[in-house]
Design a protein around this motif. Sequence first.
Motif: not given
Length: 113
Positions: A28-30, A65-68, A82-85, A91-93
């Motif tokens: 998962v990205p930070k 997300l870390a679990g999935q 890319r889309a969430s950024s 955003s993680y959400v």
Amino acid sequence: MRKSIIVAALGAAVSITASHGVRAADAVPKFDIAQICKAETAETVGIGETLASCMKAEEQARTQLAGQWSKFATEDRAACTRASSIDGTPSYVELQTCLEMASDAHATTGSGR
């Protein structure tokens, strides 16, 4: 507003990453949750979202997300990251929503992994 950005960017990002063979990170990205939430709550003044509620939602999404993470297709992970950024405040959400939408789309069409 941010959800509409995800929907609009998802299709474009998926085709861009697929055509360029972009590999998603294995983890998962930070993201900087404090920065995300400061920007988010500045946009939602008067709507009821607080810094604390934003931080809690982002932390929960990151944990889930870390679990999935490995269950999502590599192409979807890259496209959704890319889309969430896209607006400069990842955003993680948003990442989680995008990945779930992509997974649902694959299930509906029978494509994907």
